[in-house]
Design a protein around this motif. Structure first.
Motif, short mmCIF file in Angstrom:
data_model
loop_
_atom_site.label_atom_id
_atom_site.label_comp_id
_atom_site.label_asym_id
_atom_site.label_seq_id
_atom_site.Cartn_x
_atom_site.Cartn_y
_atom_site.Cartn_z
N VAL A 140 2.09 0.53 -0.64
CA VAL A 140 1.86 1.32 0.56
C VAL A 140 0.47 1.02 1.11
O VAL A 140 -0.49 0.85 0.38
N GLU A 141 0.39 0.93 2.43
CA GLU A 141 -0.86 0.66 3.14
C GLU A 141 -1.49 1.97 3.58
O GLU A 141 -0.82 2.99 3.74
N LYS A 142 -2.82 1.93 3.80
CA LYS A 142 -3.48 3.09 4.39
C LYS A 142 -3.01 3.23 5.84
O LYS A 142 -2.51 2.25 6.41
N PHE A 144 -3.69 6.76 3.77
CA PHE A 144 -3.08 7.61 2.76
C PHE A 144 -3.37 9.06 3.14
O PHE A 144 -4.19 9.74 2.54
N ASN A 155 1.36 12.03 -1.62
CA ASN A 155 1.46 11.71 -3.04
C ASN A 155 2.64 12.42 -3.69
O ASN A 155 3.33 11.85 -4.55
N ARG A 169 -1.22 1.51 -4.04
CA ARG A 169 -1.90 1.85 -2.77
C ARG A 169 -2.91 0.75 -2.48
O ARG A 169 -3.92 0.65 -3.18
N ASN A 233 -12.12 5.18 2.74
CA ASN A 233 -11.42 4.24 1.85
C ASN A 233 -12.25 2.99 1.55
O ASN A 233 -12.73 2.81 0.45
N ASP A 424 -3.53 8.19 -7.42
CA ASP A 424 -3.37 9.39 -6.59
C ASP A 424 -4.58 10.32 -6.66
O ASP A 424 -5.05 10.82 -5.63
N VAL A 427 -7.53 8.96 -4.54
CA VAL A 427 -7.35 9.18 -3.11
C VAL A 427 -7.67 10.62 -2.74
O VAL A 427 -8.39 10.90 -1.77
#
Length: 477
Positions: A140-142, A144, A155, A169, A233, A424, A427
């Motif tokens: 998965v891309e930002k 997030f 999440n 991620r 990020n 998770d 993030v």
């Protein structure tokens, strides 16, 4: 070169900009390097109605544009591994065809190159059509989430369908060769590690400067701004790598545990230690408000801030973070500024000199260490600073294998190595630190300070440093 097990990689959003610019060229380069063994395949999946042959034409055009791959034998061989399915992420159309196309490979990776609003639908349908096994992974891309609440919700969605060990991620900054070398320099050289603390380091600067504006990303950027898009990020990850304690082993959870400790040690940032900016029209280039079509926009395209860590290693040592659009040049670097010698035997006429270690992330990746020497010539002891410069391109030669960040990260997904991917709790901790800053701006009604396009950012960013008797490095004119 590490061997790669045969795999199926399904790219949801396979006709999108990210696939065209990054994912497809990265996989082609790894194919050329022998890391896409038969019967591995890449299956594009998107709403666009096209045949597999038409998708191969799409891939061929992307390779020609973004990795200078002229039509030839290697491209033709790569296209033999390509397939496509027209698919509806919100419904059941195309999912049976996708199930029929996926082979018997143990390793299956699903790249969610789509908006986060589709993650739940994709996850549910992957399980409904029994496409997920123990060795399946999702990428998965930002972004997030856009705050702590939405990050937690995202999440929860992902973790309700996949184990955390299956979720990758991706932050492409962590795949850069120089960022990898940052860990090697820190933990592989006894020269630096004893000095890597508040006793010897005066301060650390992290700069990510871009010359581009927000063209093509107007809607997203107007909702996000530089704080959400970059600081929460990319810059946060660089800060973690530069400040973390040595992990017990170079293993995914050991590294990520130490990064998490850094984020949790970050102090609250006071309002007078933050500068927001927004680029204005200059050199016939439209300003931010013209770019996004909102004459009253208060979204920041530039952020500079001073932060500190409350732990034994870094107590009292400030970290200065800075990022912005439409700045003087494209220049991303980390500068570690060491303290002055406790006493100069050369007298005040020799001036002030200190050592600086600069890790250049882009362009011209490399590492420079500034040391103090005597200035050549007669007439007393005059000092000057000179760089010990290691450009990776020069030091390693033209044949050195320096893969693009996406090449490395996609192969790490296939290998099942999560070291360079965010967990998770990591993030969520980053959002827990970021949210109060953004809410403070909103509560105070802060308006970004204007700065001319292709300049160095707002004047107040320079003042942020001058108040501490320091100055910014980088953003070369």
């Amino acid at each position: 070169m590490a061997e790669i097990e045969a795999f199926d990689l399904v790219v949801f959003g396979g006709t999108g900009d990210l696939a065209r610019r990054k994912i497809l060229p990265a996989l082609f380069k790894r194919f050329c390097a022998g890391q896409m063994p038969s019967p591995s395949r890449l299956i594009g999946a998107a709403r666009s109605k096209m045949s597999a042959a038409e998708y191969c034409d799409f891939v061929r055009a992307a390779l020609r544009e973004f990795c200078d791959a002229a039509d030839g034998r290697e491209v033709d061989q790569f296209l033999e591994h390509i397939d496509y399915v027209t698919l509806d992420a919100m419904g059941d159309q195309g999912w049976q065809k996708l199930a029929d196309k996926i082979g018997t490979q143990t390793v299956r990776a699903f790249y969610f190159s789509v908006g986060p609003s589709l993650f739940k639908e994709l996850a549910e349908r992957l399980h409904k059509w029994e496409l997920v096994g123990p060795d399946s992974r999702i990428v998965v891309e930002k972004p997030f989430g856009r705050d702590l609440e939405t990050a937690r919700a995202l999440n929860r969605v992902l973790c309700s369908h996949f184990d955390e060990s299956q979720i990758y991620r991706i932050d492409h900054y962590l795949g850069k060769e120089t960022v990898q070398n940052l860990m090697a320099v820190r933990f592989g050289n006894m020269l630096f590690e004893p000095l890597w603390n508040a006793q010897y380091i005066d301060h650390i600067q992290i700069t990510v400067a871009e010359t581009v504006g927000v063209h093509g990303r107007e809607a997203y950027y107007e909702r996000a701004g530089a704080m959400r898009d970059m600081v929460q990020n990319h810059l946060m990850q660089l800060l973690c790598l530069i400040a973390m304690e040595p992990p017990a082993k170079f293993e995914p959870d050991a590294v990520r545990d130490e990064k998490l400790k850094v984020i949790r040690a970050l102090d609250t940032v006071e309002p007078h230690h933050i500068v927001r900016g927004q680029y204005t029209q200059a050199d016939n280039v439209p300003g931010y408000r013209e770019d996004v079509g909102n004459p009253r926009s208060t979204t920041e395209s530039f952020v500079a801030l001073r932060c500190q860590l409350s732990n034994w290693r870094w107590a009292g040592t400030p970290f200065y973070l800075r990022t912005g659009k439409r700045l003087k040049s494209r220049d991303s670097q980390i500068t570690v500024v060491f303290k002055d010698a406790p006493h100069s035997i050369f007298g005040p006429e020799a001036g002030r000199h200190n050592n600086e270690l600069t890790i250049q992330l882009q362009p011209n990746e490399g590492i420079t260490l500034d040391v103090t020497i005597k200035e050549p010539g007669q007439g007393g002891m005059r000092l000057m600073d000179v760089p010990l410069d290691m450009s990776f391109a020069e030091a390693l030669g033209p044949d050195a294998d320096a893969p693009d960040a996406y090449e490395r990260l996609i192969m790490d997904v296939i290998r099942g190595n999560q070291t360079l991917f965010m967990r998770d709790d990591e993030v969520e901790a980053a959002w827990a630190w970021t949210d109060p800053i953004i809410k403070g701006w909103q509560a105070r009604g802060d308006v970004p300070k204007p700065y001319d396009a292709f300049d160095f950012g707002p004047d107040m960013a320079a003042q942020l440093m001058r108040r501490d008797g320091r100055e910014w490095r980088g953003i070369k004119a």
